[in-house]
Design a protein around this motif. Structure first.
Motif, PDB file in Angstrom:
ATOM      1  N   ALA A 377      13.772-109.195   3.082  1.00 26.61           N
ATOM      2  CA  ALA A 377      14.492-110.017   4.056  1.00 26.61           C
ATOM      3  C   ALA A 377      14.491-109.353   5.427  1.00 26.61           C
ATOM      4  CB  ALA A 377      15.930-110.243   3.583  1.00 26.61           C
ATOM      5  N   PHE A 378      14.662-108.020   5.482  1.00 19.16           N
ATOM      6  CA  PHE A 378      14.624-107.299   6.747  1.00 19.16           C
ATOM      7  C   PHE A 378      13.249-107.424   7.395  1.00 19.16           C
ATOM      8  CE2 PHE A 378      18.673-105.435   5.860  1.00 19.16           C
ATOM      9  CZ  PHE A 378      19.139-104.959   7.087  1.00 19.16           C
ATOM     10  N   LEU A 379      12.195-107.270   6.595  1.00 20.87           N
ATOM     11  CA  LEU A 379      10.837-107.362   7.136  1.00 20.87           C
ATOM     12  C   LEU A 379      10.556-108.766   7.670  1.00 20.87           C
ATOM     13  CD1 LEU A 379       8.761-105.350   4.494  1.00 20.87           C
ATOM     14  CD2 LEU A 379       9.360-104.646   6.811  1.00 20.87           C
ATOM     15  N   GLU A 380      11.015-109.772   6.946  1.00 19.08           N
ATOM     16  CA  GLU A 380      10.750-111.154   7.355  1.00 19.08           C
ATOM     17  C   GLU A 380      11.526-111.510   8.611  1.00 19.08           C
ATOM     18  OE1 GLU A 380      11.406-115.633   5.534  1.00 19.08           O
ATOM     19  OE2 GLU A 380      10.875-114.004   4.177  1.00 19.08           O
ATOM     20  N   MET A 385       6.472-109.802   8.964  1.00 22.09           N
ATOM     21  CA  MET A 385       5.659-110.487   7.965  1.00 22.09           C
ATOM     22  C   MET A 385       4.485-111.240   8.585  1.00 22.09           C
ATOM     23  SD  MET A 385       6.380-109.754   4.957  1.00 22.09           S
ATOM     24  CE  MET A 385       7.549-109.497   3.644  1.00 22.09           C
ATOM     25  N   SER A 386       4.685-111.825   9.760  1.00 18.44           N
ATOM     26  CA  SER A 386       3.581-112.528  10.425  1.00 18.44           C
ATOM     27  C   SER A 386       2.484-111.544  10.810  1.00 18.44           C
ATOM     28  CB  SER A 386       4.086-113.253  11.669  1.00 18.44           C
ATOM     29  OG  SER A 386       5.007-114.265  11.320  1.00 18.44           O
ATOM     30  N   ARG A 387       2.889-110.310  11.168  1.00 18.70           N
ATOM     31  CA  ARG A 387       1.891-109.280  11.507  1.00 18.70           C
ATOM     32  C   ARG A 387       1.050-108.929  10.287  1.00 18.70           C
ATOM     33  NH1 ARG A 387       5.956-110.194  15.278  1.00 18.70           N
ATOM     34  NH2 ARG A 387       5.197-109.439  17.293  1.00 18.70           N
ATOM     35  N   ILE A 410       2.156-112.397   0.064  1.00 19.80           N
ATOM     36  CA  ILE A 410       3.268-111.500   0.403  1.00 19.80           C
ATOM     37  C   ILE A 410       4.550-111.981  -0.281  1.00 19.80           C
ATOM     38  CG2 ILE A 410       4.753-110.697   2.283  1.00 19.80           C
ATOM     39  CD1 ILE A 410       2.355-110.722   4.109  1.00 19.80           C
ATOM     40  N   LEU A 411       4.783-113.290  -0.259  1.00 22.98           N
ATOM     41  CA  LEU A 411       5.964-113.834  -0.916  1.00 22.98           C
ATOM     42  C   LEU A 411       5.939-113.545  -2.413  1.00 22.98           C
ATOM     43  CD1 LEU A 411       6.279-117.314   0.840  1.00 22.98           C
ATOM     44  CD2 LEU A 411       7.624-115.258   1.267  1.00 22.98           C
ATOM     45  N   GLY A 412       4.731-113.372  -2.958  1.00 24.92           N
ATOM     46  CA  GLY A 412       4.593-113.058  -4.374  1.00 24.92           C
ATOM     47  C   GLY A 412       5.218-111.743  -4.768  1.00 24.92           C
ATOM     48  N   PHE A 413       5.442-110.847  -3.812  1.00 22.45           N
ATOM     49  CA  PHE A 413       6.145-109.603  -4.118  1.00 22.45           C
ATOM     50  C   PHE A 413       7.582-109.891  -4.537  1.00 22.45           C
ATOM     51  CE2 PHE A 413       3.050-107.424  -1.125  1.00 22.45           C
ATOM     52  CZ  PHE A 413       2.361-106.792  -2.148  1.00 22.45           C
ATOM     53  N   TYR A 515      19.673-114.973   2.460  1.00 18.64           N
ATOM     54  CA  TYR A 515      18.366-114.844   1.793  1.00 18.64           C
ATOM     55  C   TYR A 515      18.522-114.072   0.479  1.00 18.64           C
ATOM     56  CZ  TYR A 515      13.534-113.285   1.014  1.00 18.64           C
ATOM     57  OH  TYR A 515      12.310-113.013   0.458  1.00 18.64           O
ATOM     58  N   VAL A 516      19.187-112.905   0.549  1.00 17.99           N
ATOM     59  CA  VAL A 516      19.333-112.060  -0.638  1.00 17.99           C
ATOM     60  C   VAL A 516      20.207-112.758  -1.675  1.00 17.99           C
ATOM     61  CG1 VAL A 516      20.216-109.864  -1.513  1.00 17.99           C
ATOM     62  CG2 VAL A 516      18.983-109.937   0.659  1.00 17.99           C
ATOM     63  N   TRP A 517      21.288-113.404  -1.226  1.00 16.13           N
ATOM     64  CA  TRP A 517      22.174-114.071  -2.169  1.00 16.13           C
ATOM     65  C   TRP A 517      21.454-115.178  -2.923  1.00 16.13           C
ATOM     66  CZ3 TRP A 517      25.683-114.193  -5.506  1.00 16.13           C
ATOM     67  CH2 TRP A 517      26.291-115.386  -5.920  1.00 16.13           C
TER      68      TRP A 517
END
Length: 685
Positions: A377-380, A385-387, A410-413, A515-517
């Motif tokens: 969530a922090f990266l997104e 994430m776009s990078r 990436i979302l697959g992680f 996002y995390v919740w």
């Protein structure tokens, strides 16, 4: 008491413009997620009360335009045209005004009430620039409200503008500086005072002709001008839906000219409203020189993911130990209470050894899962994430896919289900199918408990390295599979990546929390449903045999099934009926492999230090060593995805045949790769 009026508002904007953060600022976690009717694009709705109104908000998929190439674009356009929403809020990233205004002009042309939410003004200020918020609405003819979704500023005034603009029908006078064009224009009526976007006389002449034909044939059609423009662009959807007779020499292939003239107007707007545009270089550009570097970008991406996994592994394990102690106490307390109450041994075993051991074994890894999703969530939300997709564009291009296909990977992680759904952003169906085929090879969070358990038992200080290698192998296998499909595909295509590289920003705590919740809630729901049922089924298979209830697991139905299939797994180092049964159970949900081991080997709390030591000793006596453990991790990475992912693949592809191909492909890939690792490893060790 008067009845409260309901107002429906559609949130539209480019990806990463802060639209979802703004949406969440109004609705919080009070969300309803479903699919749009007829398509598999996610629909997010929320509600809240504002003064005397019941506000219903609809978060439309992020899109760069309102063409009809992707499902997201189709959904956004159809919803805006349907009249379901009373007003459209166009969320604009103020730091990327030029790019965002293209969608704005398309929304204004639709003829629906539009209010612009000018987000991320703080970034504009940091770059030493200013936006003339008086001149901009003069040129566009719509309200422009500065907001900060992250800091929750300007929310009331934006909603106030939306409420009062919802019934706006009259054209707001446009104040342009088009004296030259107006003098040279041959048109009787003054387009520049009627429309925000005005085209050349040649195009306007054709628009007028088409518009008149549409009025004759479809008098009740909403916004004849917009439909005329789409027909002139050669828009397939509008052309087929509203056919009209035009002169034989009448050309309807002006899409490029219309796009170019829109951008000419955008340049004019930006030059008038954006002050000090080149005052100083943005810090984002300086950081991107490193993070998106041609040679350094990919190693940096792997390093960032390694750091994410290090936090997930180390900090998560520390918290996991406390969870294990708690679950051990729960298990012992329930067993003691049931025995004291005189409940039969079979029922006690079902509750303690089946349900609590199975579900509890998965809940133990909840800290690891929370930390993983927190990092993602922090990266997104920070804009990285776009990078990652941009960095991977070159590699993906060589295997016949665009960098955009890397976004589902990436979302697959996190989870394969939304990752497979994200493939719908690709325009070409063949590309979507290829992406759906390789995306489940990415190591999802459901596999993490398997890696943590086996690596900690067999690899000691190198546990993190062994587990992280699964993530790298999954990525490499996905790229290799895509390359092979590309080489076999007769249709060789070239792909140009169009993706936003948003400004780096501090992640919004509220957005990260939501996002995390949502992800943790899905994980807990799975534990309470799929894994709960799977644990009961596993207990029944392992405690009943041909002679009925048995305490000897070797006489159970599960053991009989496992022994039949063992010869297939012998060459890959997994020729143990208990392991085979655990892998079969893992098809329901990958986490079930861990809970199954708990039941199969009779260890009540397999994730505790004592439980892992006991499992390691038991496996050791069977001849199951580090190489076997690594092969089991590898097989779990590559073999059939969970039932939920398979159902999503079927729904997204609309084909049972393709779903079957995915199952066979991953089974064969898992067996072949594990066979090579086990046989070569056996010769080297």
């Amino acid at each position: 008491m008067s009845e409260r009026e309901q107002i429906q508002i559609g949130f539209v904007g480019n990806p990463n413009c802060g639209k979802t953060t703004l949406f969440n600022a109004y609705t919080g976690a009070n969300l309803k997620v479903a699919n749009w009717p007829g398509v598999t694009v996610e629909k997010v709705e929320g509600s809240f009360k504002y003064k005397n109104y019941d506000m219903k908000l609809v978060d439309l998929p992020g899109t760069y335009s309102l063409t009809s190439y992707t499902m997201e674009e189709q959904v956004a356009r159809e919803y805006a045209m349907s009249g379901e929403c009373d007003v459209i809020i166009d969320v604009v990233d103020a730091s990327s005004l030029e790019r965002n205004l293209y969608l704005t002009l398309q929304l204004i042309e639709l003829g629906r009430p539009v209010v612009m939410a000018m987000n991320m003004m703080d970034i504009v200020e940091k770059r030493g620039m200013e936006i003339d918020l008086h001149r901009l609405p003069e040129m566009l003819g719509i309200p422009v409200i500065p907001v900060s979704a992250r800091k929750r500023k300007g929310l009331d005034i934006l909603m106030h503008a939306a409420v009062h603009h919802r019934n706006h029908e009259e054209v707001t006078p446009m104040i342009h500086h088009h004296e030259k064009q107006e003098k040279e224009s041959r048109h009787i009526h003054d387009h520049h005072k009627e429309f925000a976007m005005v085209y050349s006389d040649e195009i306007e002449d054709k628009i007028d002709i088409i518009k008149e034909r549409l009025k004759e044939k479809y008098p009740d059609l909403f916004n004849h001008r917009w439909h005329a423009i789409k027909i002139l662009e050669g828009d397939k959807t509008v052309t087929e839906r509203y056919p009209i007779d035009l002169p034989s020499d009448f050309s309807c292939n002006y899409e490029s000219e219309i796009i170019n003239q829109k951008y000419d107007f955008i340049d004019e707007i930006v030059s008038e409203v954006l002050v000090n545009k080149e005052k100083k270089e943005a810090s984002t550009d300086r950081v991107d020189r490193i993070l998106t570097h041609r040679w350094l970008g990919f190693p940096i991406f792997l390093g960032i993911m390694a750091l994410v996994f290090l936090l997930t592994f180390t900090l998560g394990d520390w918290l996991k130990d406390y969870m294990s102690v708690f679950l051990s106490w729960v298990s012992d307390s329930v067993r003691g209470g049931m025995e004291a109450a005189g409940i039969s041994a079979a029922v006690t075993s079902l509750v303690v050894d089946g349900i609590i051991s199975g579900v509890g074994g998965i809940l133990t890894f909840l800290p690891n899962i929370i930390i993983l999703f927190l990092a993602l969530a922090f990266l997104e939300d920070s804009g990285y994430m776009s990078r990652a997709a941009y960095v991977m564009d070159g590699i993906m291009g060589k295997v016949g896919l665009s960098g955009r296909a890397f976004i589902p990977m990436i979302l697959g992680f996190g989870c394969s289900v939304p990752a497979v759904m994200a493939s719908r952003a690709l325009e070409d169906r063949r590309d979507r199918l290829k992406t759906m085929l390789v995306t489940p090879l990415m190591s999802c969070s459901a596999r993490l408990p398997i890696y943590v358990l086996l690596s900690e038992i067999f690899f000691g200080d190198n546990a993190m390295i062994a587990a992280y290698s699964m993530y790298v192998i999954g990525l490499l296998m996905a790229i290799l599979a895509a390359l092979i499909m590309h080489l076999l595909d007769r249709r060789k295509s070239t792909y140009n990546l169009l993706i936003e590289l948003p400004e780096y920003k501090a992640p919004s705590g509220r957005t990260v929390f939501i996002y995390v919740w949502e992800k943790v809630k899905d994980y807990l729901t799975k534990a309470g449903t799929t894994i709960f049922l799977a644990s009961i089924v596993m207990w029944v298979l392992l405690n009943f045999g041909a002679g009925g209830y048995t305490t000897d697991i070797t006489q159970s139905f599960g053991a009989a099934i496992g022994r039949v299939i063992v010869p297939v797994f012998q060459p890959v180092g997994l020729g143990y009926w208990q392991i085979v049964v655990a892998l079969i159970a893992g098809i329901s949900a990958k986490e079930v492999v861990v809970s199954s081991c708990s039941v199969l080997f009779g260890i009540s709390n397999v994730t505790s230090q004592a439980g892992m030591a006991s499992l390691g000793a038991t496996l050791g006596t069977m001849g199951f060593g580090p190489l076997n453990a690594y092969c089991m991790m590898l097989f779990c990475l590559l073999y059939v995805p969970c039932i939920a992912t398979l159902a999503t693949i079927k729904r997204e592809s609309g084909s049972w045949k393709f779903t079957g191909i995915c199952i066979v492909f991953q089974l064969l890939l898992a067996w072949v790769m594990t066979f090579l690792v086990y046989q070569i490893g056996g010769m080297l060790l």
